[in-house]
Design an enzyme around this catalytic site. Structure first.
Site, mmCIF file in Angstrom:
data_model
loop_
_atom_site.group_PDB
_atom_site.id
_atom_site.type_symbol
_atom_site.label_atom_id
_atom_site.label_comp_id
_atom_site.label_asym_id
_atom_site.label_seq_id
_atom_site.Cartn_x
_atom_site.Cartn_y
_atom_site.Cartn_z
ATOM 1 N N PRO A 173 115.432 92.939 94.420
ATOM 2 C CG PRO A 173 117.304 93.698 94.380
ATOM 3 C CD PRO A 173 116.022 94.084 93.911
ATOM 4 N N GLY A 174 115.892 90.926 97.228
ATOM 5 C CA GLY A 174 115.707 90.759 98.804
ATOM 6 C C GLY A 174 116.823 89.824 99.321
ATOM 7 N NE ARG B 215 116.086 80.946 103.901
ATOM 8 C CZ ARG B 215 116.781 80.452 103.124
ATOM 9 N NH1 ARG B 215 118.161 80.019 103.629
ATOM 10 N NH2 ARG B 215 116.761 80.427 101.851
ATOM 11 C CB CYS C 114 108.925 70.261 122.046
ATOM 12 S SG CYS C 114 109.716 70.677 123.804
#
Ligand code: PLP
Length: 422
Positions: free
Chosen positions: A281-282, A319, A349
């Site tokens: 698990p992360g 994300r 930008c």
């Protein structure tokens, strides 16, 4: 009134599993002290997640390996090591960081994809566990080490799972792992080279809510265990979902623990073979422990909504733009303000929109907006794009805040560049 009426609610409260959260006041104080943009990691929250895993899987023969790529600050790695968790690495450098953090080789796992054989040899020299994800590297490994170094095979189980296609890794068109349909060829390589296959591994994706997906993975692997007489470990990868939105549900870890225990007990009875289970698990370990604080620079009209332009962008938290991830946003300096619609946008930008038409308590220039679930894949994916500094990171432990990465300075943008006579 009897005493018990008064004490009962308190006892009840104490018995509740506490979810460790930092308060708005604390976060504002950190932003004032360390400046923005700022990543804040709450250590006790990390431990709480690991403990939930231990409790949910109590009685099972299971080992957890934290998927380091979610967040690799060395202090976080050390803290996780001190909780007793093992570590899973996705590059040789992560494995080296794990050693720096104090992990023993026995507690380090290297699960890579599409890497050069030289890196696998390096991992072998480090004495760490290795999952190999191509037949070509499996063959090279077998020819070089034969039966002398146990390894795992990363299989592609052809299961569609995960929050979206970019974070799905186990489906039939995925670049990850050895396709299950090539198992004959794998067995041929094992036979020819005498490979010691200790582990079968799958990792089907991230944000897998449905426990059935893991059950399917177990089923797929149980089907091929018979080909590997020396197998000791089934590694089911990571991908536990955590809630991001209000009303979101994470993977039911208790149910998963129960299911895994049942399945492996059934297998052991039926085939008289004991297998250990590994997970990687992360997100589950660090996502909710993280807070990302930004400051509102400017407000502009945006049709029905208002643009809230913050002092960060896709260079610090990509994300939402990379794969449409949702991050809850809180206005911690005006939490009771009248709710209005905002487009929270960055200062880069490119169009770097964190949130569109988000209802937030009135945002004023200078307010601090906090992005929740900022522990996993956030700082870790940051860059120097637009030649902006990476944010500072702090760790909050036992109510003390520690600077664990200082904000960049101009020299950090130049570091590593060779200056020639141009
Ligand atoms: C990224 C990754 C993980 C962790 O995934 P999470 O969704 O963060 O739990 C586990 N195993 C492997 C092989 C990975 O690449």
């Amino acid at each position: 009134m009897s005493g018990s009426v008064l004490t009962e609610p308190l006892l009840f409260y104490l018995r509740q599993p506490m979810s460790e959260e930092l308060s708005h006041e604390q976060l504002v104080a950190f932003a004032d002290q360390f400046g923005t943009p700022l990543y804040v990691y709450h250590a006790e929250r990390i431990k709480e997640q690991y403990n939930k895993l231990l409790t949910s899987f109590a009685g099972a023969d299971v080992r957890f390996f934290y998927a380091a790529k979610a967040l690799t600050n060395i202090n976080i790695l050390r803290y996780i090591k001190n909780t007793g968790c093992n570590i899973d690495c996705s590059s040789i450098n992560e494995a080296k960081l794990a050693v720096v953090a104090g992990f023993e080789p026995e507690n380090i796992l290297y699960t890579s994809n599409n890497i050069a054989f030289e890196e696998i040899e390096e991992a072998q020299r480090m004495g760490i566990h290795i999952n190999i994800d191509s037949i070509s590297n499996l063959r090279k490994f077998g020819l070089k080490f034969g039966h002398n170094y146990p390894v795992g095979i990363r299989l592609r189980p052809n299961i569609m799972a995960g929050g979206n296609l970019k974070i799905s890794t186990g489906h039939a068109d995925s670049k990850f792992g050895v396709p299950l349909e090539d198992i004959e060829e794998v067995l041929q390589v094992v036979k020819e080279t005498g490979l010691f296959i200790r582990t079968l591994h799958i990792h089907t994706g991230s944000e897998i809510q449905d426990v059935e997906v893991f059950a399917k993975g177990i089923e797929v692997l149980f089907d091929v265990v018979k080909y590997f007489p020396e197998l000791e470990v089934i590694d089911l990868g990571g991908g536990f979902k955590v809630p991001y939105k209000p009303g979101d549900e994470g993977t039911d870890i208790e149910l998963l623990g129960k299911k895994v225990k049942e399945e492996f007990e059934w297998f052991e009875k039926k085939y008289n073979r004991h297998l250990q289970v590994w997970f990687e698990p992360g997100k589950y370990i660090v996502s909710e422990a993280g807070y990302f604080i930004s400051k509102v620079n400017v407000l502009k009209p945006a049709g029905e909504a208002i643009f809230a332009g913050v002092d960060t962008g896709l260079n610090h938290l990509i994300r939402p733009m990379f794969y449409g991830a949702y991050h809850e946003i809180e206005n911690i300096t005006n939490p009771t303000g009248e709710k209005k619609l905002y487009n929270v946008v960055g200062n880069i930008c490119e169009t770097d929109t964190f949130a569109e038409d988000r209802l937030l308590p009135e945002v004023r220039e200078g307010d601090y907006l906090v992005f929740r679930n900022a522990g996993a894949y956030c700082f870790e994916m940051s860059s120097h794009y637009n030649s902006r500094f990476k944010p500072a990171e702090i760790m909050v432990k036992e109510n003390n805040a520690y600077l664990i990465r200082k904000r960049d300075e101009l020299k950090d943008l130049l570091s590593g560049q060779a200056e020639i006579n141009s």
